[in-house]
Motif scaffolding. Structure first.
Motif, PDB file in Angstrom:
ATOM      1  N   THR A 139       0.837  -1.194   0.000  1.00  0.00           N
ATOM      2  CA  THR A 139       0.000   0.000   0.000  1.00  0.00           C
ATOM      3  C   THR A 139       0.877   1.251   0.000  1.00  0.00           C
ATOM      4  N   GLY A 192       0.685   5.608   0.333  1.00  0.00           N
ATOM      5  CA  GLY A 192      -0.150   6.714   0.782  1.00  0.00           C
ATOM      6  C   GLY A 192       0.157   7.960  -0.024  1.00  0.00           C
ATOM      7  N   THR A 238      -1.981  -0.852  -3.777  1.00  0.00           N
ATOM      8  CA  THR A 238      -3.167  -0.024  -3.623  1.00  0.00           C
ATOM      9  C   THR A 238      -2.751   1.343  -3.079  1.00  0.00           C
ATOM     10  N   ILE A 259      -3.831   4.801  -0.776  1.00  0.00           N
ATOM     11  CA  ILE A 259      -4.681   5.509   0.188  1.00  0.00           C
ATOM     12  C   ILE A 259      -4.489   7.001  -0.061  1.00  0.00           C
ATOM     13  N   CYS A 284      -5.341  11.011   0.731  1.00  0.00           N
ATOM     14  CA  CYS A 284      -5.785  11.949   1.772  1.00  0.00           C
ATOM     15  C   CYS A 284      -5.750  13.367   1.226  1.00  0.00           C
ATOM     16  N   LEU A 308      -1.070   7.797   8.066  1.00  0.00           N
ATOM     17  CA  LEU A 308      -0.496   6.935   7.034  1.00  0.00           C
ATOM     18  C   LEU A 308       0.732   6.196   7.553  1.00  0.00           C
ATOM     19  N   LYS A 346      -0.390   3.337   9.622  1.00  0.00           N
ATOM     20  CA  LYS A 346      -0.956   2.255   8.817  1.00  0.00           C
ATOM     21  C   LYS A 346       0.116   1.457   8.090  1.00  0.00           C
TER      22      LYS A 346
END
Length: 336
Positions: free
Chosen positions: A61, A63, A91, A93, A95, A111, A114
């Motif tokens: 992932t 960010g 993927t 994320i 913001c 972030l 995570k």
């Protein structure tokens, strides 16, 4: 919610067998695999991404922080980033900091907690808290579009100074001498560099004095461009051309000119910056400085993956060259 233990019990196998089926980490007999898959479907089991990340030390992932999700320029970059992330097995994320330094800091902390594998940041101006957080991060990070001083991380941006020079040179070549500039926030490096490019060209043409009363600062929004253009048109000596430091403000400026009965480009020529998709569909279509947004997004992801997968330690800076696209919003100077 079903756990891995429930799946193992239902399939009458060990927990480790379920784990190997889910993560494909070891050979499992066809019967055991089919039993586990049937149990997963029956129980609605969803593997824990957190647990897998703790074991593999990766979340697959990335960010991303952007200042304003309503600005099409950022939306087009996000699209390029997300597409390349997905194609690379990651993927994203996203913001939206809404140009608020506090929110930017909160999202950056979230972030990091995570355990994202990498960060892509378009900063909200110069912020001391952001500087401290970036200096303390161990997560691979790429800055886009806006520099943050004293930070040792990758950077991808367009040559904003050269872009500002291209815009001013185009207007000078059309015979304009009194050329105004609508800049963005004064504390943004990208805006400051575009303004400096405009200044450099006018100074080289012997028009340095002209720049003193022809600069307006706004906020990179269409409303800001509208307000700035209204002020320009009410000035004692209105210019014959305007360089607007982003297309979104340019759209607002076009609207203000139309409302005031000023014809573009017959009465006033205008050049924007960014080449967002909407710039082709304004009335008239907006001449603008092109930022290679697709290339920016792809490079940002590639540079992060290079750090994540290859362990590159040295910071890399990539400066992409802008280009001028001439449309119908600029024309040769005509003395009224």
């Amino acid at each position: 919610m079903a756990s891995i233990k429930d799946v193992a019990r239902h399939a009458n196998v060990s927990i480790s067998t379920v784990s190997h089926v889910v993560n494909r980490t070891r050979f499992v007999s066809d019967k055991a695999r089919l039993d586990v898959e049937a149990a997963i479907r029956a129980l609605g089991y969803v593997p824990s991404a957190v647990a897998r990340s703790l074991k593999s030390n990766t979340t697959k992932t990335l960010g991303m922080l952007i200042p304003n999700c309503s600005n099409p320029y950022f939306a087009e970059i996000v699209r390029a980033v997300e597409d390349h992330c997905f194609a690379s097995g990651y993927t994203l994320i996203l913001c939206n900091t809404d140009d608020e330094p506090h929110r930017q800091g909160v999202y950056l902390q979230v972030l990091a907690e995570k355990r994202v594998d990498g960060l892509i940041i378009i900063s909200t101006g110069e912020d001391s808290d952001l500087l401290k957080m970036l200096q303390g991060l161990t997560t691979p990070t790429v800055l886009l579009d806006r520099e943050v001083t004293h930070v040792h991380c990758d950077l991808v941006e367009t040559a904003h100074l050269q872009g500002g020079q291209m815009a001013a040179e185009h207007l000078l070549q059309l015979g304009h001498r009194r050329i105004a500039c609508i800049g963005g926030p004064a504390d943004l490096s990208s805006s400051a560099q575009r303004i400096q490019g405009w200044r450099n060209v006018l100074a080289a043409a012997g028009l340095a004095e002209e720049t003193r009363d022809l600069l307006w600062h706004s906020d990179f929004t269409s409303q800001g461009g509208f307000n700035a253009m209204q002020a320009i048109l009410q000035s004692p000596q209105p210019p014959s051309a305007v360089f607007v430091c982003n297309d979104l403000m340019g759209i607002g400026a076009l609207s203000a000119a139309h409302e005031a009965g000023v014809r573009i480009p017959q009465d006033l020529s205008m050049v924007g910056f960014d080449d967002i998709e909407l710039a082709r569909f304004t009335s008239p279509p907006l001449s603008t400085i092109v930022q290679p947004k697709q290339r920016i997004g792809v490079l940002a992801v590639d540079m992060l993956l290079e750090r994540i997968q290859g362990g590159r330690l040295d910071a890399k800076q990539v400066l992409l060259q802008p280009a001028l696209t001439v449309r119908a919003s600029t024309a040769p100077y005509s003395k009224q």
